[in-house]
Design an enzyme around this catalytic site. Sequence first.
Site, PDB file in Angstrom:
ATOM      1  N   GLU A  27     -97.852 -53.587  54.290  1.00  0.00           N
ATOM      2  CA  GLU A  27     -96.434 -53.667  53.872  1.00  0.00           C
ATOM      3  C   GLU A  27     -95.640 -52.458  54.367  1.00  0.00           C
ATOM      4  O   GLU A  27     -94.771 -51.958  53.675  1.00  0.00           O
ATOM      5  CB  GLU A  27     -96.315 -53.746  52.338  1.00  0.00           C
ATOM      6  CG  GLU A  27     -96.689 -55.048  51.720  1.00  0.00           C
ATOM      7  CD  GLU A  27     -95.896 -56.227  52.257  1.00  0.00           C
ATOM      8  OE1 GLU A  27     -94.767 -56.032  52.725  1.00  0.00           O
ATOM      9  OE2 GLU A  27     -96.454 -57.329  52.243  1.00  0.00           O
TER      10      GLU A  27
HETATM   11  C1  LIG Z   1    -106.448 -55.837  54.755  1.00  0.00           C
HETATM   12  C2  LIG Z   1    -105.179 -56.007  55.498  1.00  0.00           C
HETATM   13  C3  LIG Z   1    -104.284 -56.998  55.103  1.00  0.00           C
HETATM   14  C4  LIG Z   1    -103.098 -57.197  55.813  1.00  0.00           C
HETATM   15  N1  LIG Z   1    -102.286 -58.239  55.491  1.00  0.00           N
HETATM   16  C5  LIG Z   1    -101.249 -58.562  56.335  1.00  0.00           C
HETATM   17  C6  LIG Z   1    -100.508 -59.766  56.171  1.00  0.00           C
HETATM   18  O1  LIG Z   1    -100.723 -60.543  55.234  1.00  0.00           O
HETATM   19  N2  LIG Z   1     -99.546 -60.060  57.083  1.00  0.00           N
HETATM   20  C7  LIG Z   1     -99.266 -59.253  58.142  1.00  0.00           C
HETATM   21  O2  LIG Z   1     -98.403 -59.581  58.927  1.00  0.00           O
HETATM   22  N3  LIG Z   1     -99.939 -58.088  58.308  1.00  0.00           N
HETATM   23  C8  LIG Z   1    -100.920 -57.731  57.447  1.00  0.00           C
HETATM   24  N4  LIG Z   1    -101.629 -56.572  57.635  1.00  0.00           N
HETATM   25  C9  LIG Z   1    -101.248 -55.685  58.709  1.00  0.00           C
HETATM   26  C10 LIG Z   1    -100.607 -54.405  58.210  1.00  0.00           C
HETATM   27  O3  LIG Z   1     -99.358 -54.669  57.641  1.00  0.00           O
HETATM   28  C11 LIG Z   1    -100.538 -53.446  59.396  1.00  0.00           C
HETATM   29  O4  LIG Z   1    -101.869 -53.016  59.627  1.00  0.00           O
HETATM   30  C12 LIG Z   1     -99.612 -52.287  59.166  1.00  0.00           C
HETATM   31  O5  LIG Z   1     -98.287 -52.750  59.154  1.00  0.00           O
HETATM   32  C13 LIG Z   1     -99.738 -51.204  60.236  1.00  0.00           C
HETATM   33  O6  LIG Z   1     -99.752 -51.742  61.527  1.00  0.00           O
HETATM   34  P1  LIG Z   1    -100.925 -51.335  62.543  1.00  0.00           P
HETATM   35  O7  LIG Z   1    -102.202 -51.543  61.827  1.00  0.00           O
HETATM   36  O8  LIG Z   1    -100.720 -52.048  63.796  1.00  0.00           O
HETATM   37  O9  LIG Z   1    -100.744 -49.789  62.731  1.00  0.00           O
HETATM   38  P2  LIG Z   1     -99.757 -49.059  63.768  1.00  0.00           P
HETATM   39  O10 LIG Z   1     -98.423 -49.677  63.729  1.00  0.00           O
HETATM   40  O11 LIG Z   1    -100.436 -48.969  65.077  1.00  0.00           O
HETATM   41  O12 LIG Z   1     -99.644 -47.623  63.095  1.00  0.00           O
HETATM   42  C14 LIG Z   1    -100.716 -46.666  63.092  1.00  0.00           C
HETATM   43  C15 LIG Z   1    -100.262 -45.412  62.374  1.00  0.00           C
HETATM   44  O13 LIG Z   1     -99.146 -44.863  63.072  1.00  0.00           O
HETATM   45  C16 LIG Z   1     -98.042 -44.705  62.216  1.00  0.00           C
HETATM   46  N5  LIG Z   1     -96.826 -45.056  62.971  1.00  0.00           N
HETATM   47  C17 LIG Z   1     -96.587 -46.172  63.684  1.00  0.00           C
HETATM   48  N6  LIG Z   1     -95.345 -46.139  64.190  1.00  0.00           N
HETATM   49  C18 LIG Z   1     -94.793 -44.986  63.794  1.00  0.00           C
HETATM   50  C19 LIG Z   1     -93.529 -44.381  63.982  1.00  0.00           C
HETATM   51  N7  LIG Z   1     -92.554 -44.991  64.668  1.00  0.00           N
HETATM   52  N8  LIG Z   1     -93.321 -43.189  63.412  1.00  0.00           N
HETATM   53  C20 LIG Z   1     -94.272 -42.575  62.687  1.00  0.00           C
HETATM   54  N9  LIG Z   1     -95.484 -43.092  62.471  1.00  0.00           N
HETATM   55  C21 LIG Z   1     -95.744 -44.282  63.011  1.00  0.00           C
HETATM   56  C22 LIG Z   1     -98.261 -45.646  61.056  1.00  0.00           C
HETATM   57  O14 LIG Z   1     -97.635 -45.179  59.890  1.00  0.00           O
HETATM   58  C23 LIG Z   1     -99.779 -45.646  60.951  1.00  0.00           C
HETATM   59  O15 LIG Z   1    -100.183 -44.593  60.128  1.00  0.00           O
HETATM   60  C24 LIG Z   1    -102.795 -56.346  56.906  1.00  0.00           C
HETATM   61  C25 LIG Z   1    -103.685 -55.327  57.268  1.00  0.00           C
HETATM   62  C26 LIG Z   1    -104.864 -55.181  56.599  1.00  0.00           C
HETATM   63  C27 LIG Z   1    -105.819 -54.125  57.086  1.00  0.00           C
END
Ligand SMILES: Cc1cc2nc3c(=O)[nH]c(=O)nc-3n(C[C@H](O)[C@H](O)[C@H](O)COP(=O)(O)OP(=O)(O)OC[C@H]3O[C@@H](n4cnc5c(N)ncnc54)[C@H](O)[C@@H]3O)c2cc1C
Length: 592
Positions: A440
């Site tokens: 989220e």
């Molecule tokens: C168990 C689980 C359930 C989930 N359920 C859903 C779901 O129902 N629907 C859905 O759509 N998604 C879901 N997700 C996905 C989840 O919302 C994403 O993993 C999350 O939004 C982060 O995206 P990412 O993993 O690609 O990390 P990234 O976007 O690659 O980010 C990695 C890190 O970098 C930081 N970061 C990224 N961009 C920036 C920036 N511009 N400035 C500063 N810091 C930054 C982030 O804060 C994070 O700490 C789920 C994930 C898990 C693991």
Amino acid sequence: MPAYKAPLRDMRYVLFELLGGDDLTSLPGFEDFSRDTIDAVLEEAAKICEEVLQPLNRSGDEEGCAFENGVVRTPKGFRQAYDTFREGGWTGIACDPAYGGQGLPAAVNTLVEEMICASNLSFGMYPGLSHGAYVSVHTYGSDELKETYLPKLVDGTWSGTMCLTEPQCGTDLGLLRTRAVPSGDGSCKITGTKIFISAGEHDLTENIVHLVLARLPDAPKGVKGISLFLTPKYLVKPDGSLGARNGVACGSIEHKMGIKASSTCVMNFDGAQGWLIGEPHKGMQAMFAMMNAERLAVGVQGLGLAEASYQGAAAYARERLQGRSLSGVKYPDKPADPLLVHPDIRRMLLTQRAYIEGSRALAVWAAKTLDLAKRHADPAERAKAEDFIAVVTPVIKALLTDLGFEATNLGVQIFGGHGYIRENGMEQLVRDCRIAQIYEGANGIQALDLVGRKMPAHAGRFLRSVFHPISDHIAAKKSDPALAEFIAPLEKAFVRLQQATTFVAQKGMARPDEAGAAASDYLRLFGLTVLAYLWAKMAEDSLAKAGQDGFYRAKIGTARFFMERLLPQTGALLQAITSGAKTMMAFEDAAF
Ligand SMILES: Cc1cc2nc3c(=O)[nH]c(=O)nc-3n(C[C@H](O)[C@H](O)[C@H](O)COP(=O)(O)OP(=O)(O)OC[C@H]3O[C@@H](n4cnc5c(N)ncnc54)[C@H](O)[C@@H]3O)c2cc1C
């Protein structure tokens, strides 16, 4: 697994004594929600959480979900528990009565959500995601979509998902690739792969309603070109019965650190029929309706898990005999004193408790304000409430999950090595809580939302919706010597928050990296100050009732602990914030 007892006494205290929950009945649509009715709802919720959901928490964690030939099986007992939950009307308690819901105030629903998360977060994910889908369709869907889908989402026969994430696109939704091609009959063909989709596939409901972000052919680049589509697993016939399978299937499920009984799916959309929700290219707006509700709910996940951990830790600290009290033997008839006599154990228990009770007050305050934002007769009051919600949403999501993680970790520490052992259930709470800091919108992103969007909005108007009640309270109570031990530290923290706000606003305007570097510390400073305000109010209220029973004396004691032992963090946070971005940003990329 520690037994969970819903903390009804504290819940009632927060809702009715601290926040005046009785006045909810004066809002249109809530006339029937008297204190007795709300009490009955809370008691029934406690029963199903304690007796049906919590007993499946450990076994669900051990067994996890299974994936075979495109089908996902939830752990033993989940299907039956879901049927009981659904038949009890719990899937629709906070939904519109026009679609079969019970229209419960958000303030009450938040407490029910806390109980569900505390007893079995994995289970709670299924109805939780459905509620998010319900909110989007209810807010932005066409009448036809509403008539077709809402009654089944509300009664829980069908569940919902939110499909945003793709392999190359997590935080940055501008990179989204899933396509939507109009079919000429009012629907679109959706093609693409979504990952990490909670409740994407499972065996609890007859149908699954996916809300999918995708791009139309003429879409502008980036987040301005994203639309939201409703794409069911089974197509729905005009008479409402289920038809053919749609072109969407689960490719696999993830094996993960926690919430193992919640299915996390790769979802492949292959020309699946979908219907636009809201306007073309305005999908982010429609999705945000869902995400704002979800962000408050995710904060409450942290709170619920922290409460479960505290209950386990407090019981253990009373029973486990180790060492003797530093101030002399307390239980000479026993081979050793209980852990509870040790100052360090008390430090940990009181830290958990101060975070939990402060967080509960904040969550219910926000939820009650949400009720005002939706239902107050005066548009000016509604607008004021909206401002408040805008600013506290990222704070609640990030602060309550961070504190939840810290609190569940302390729970393991209090159990010592026994906390590290799976069968005692304490480590599961840490693992389950960890994801709440990430999904989220990761907590770092919530902090950027606070400093980058909410702080500058309308020349600080959003911030003032939180700052004014705090400054008014300090001004009104400052001269009361009986409250000095609570108001003086609150004032100190509030001054720090104002200094930090000025620093971030000024420096961040010139150099956005400065705001980015300060963001997470700023959010915590902000959140702790808001908790201090609530603790000051709880202390004042409890001082007047201290003679009544130990509940109020414990409140006062916890308030003192918060002010003396936890709130001083704000000093260090201000120092870190005002040291600026240079140490981070001057560090050479190649040296990492
Ligand atoms: C168990 C689980 C359930 C989930 N359920 C859903 C779901 O129902 N629907 C859905 O759509 N998604 C879901 N997700 C996905 C989840 O919302 C994403 O993993 C999350 O939004 C982060 O995206 P990412 O993993 O690609 O990390 P990234 O976007 O690659 O980010 C990695 C890190 O970098 C930081 N970061 C990224 N961009 C920036 C920036 N511009 N400035 C500063 N810091 C930054 C982030 O804060 C994070 O700490 C789920 C994930 C898990 C693991």
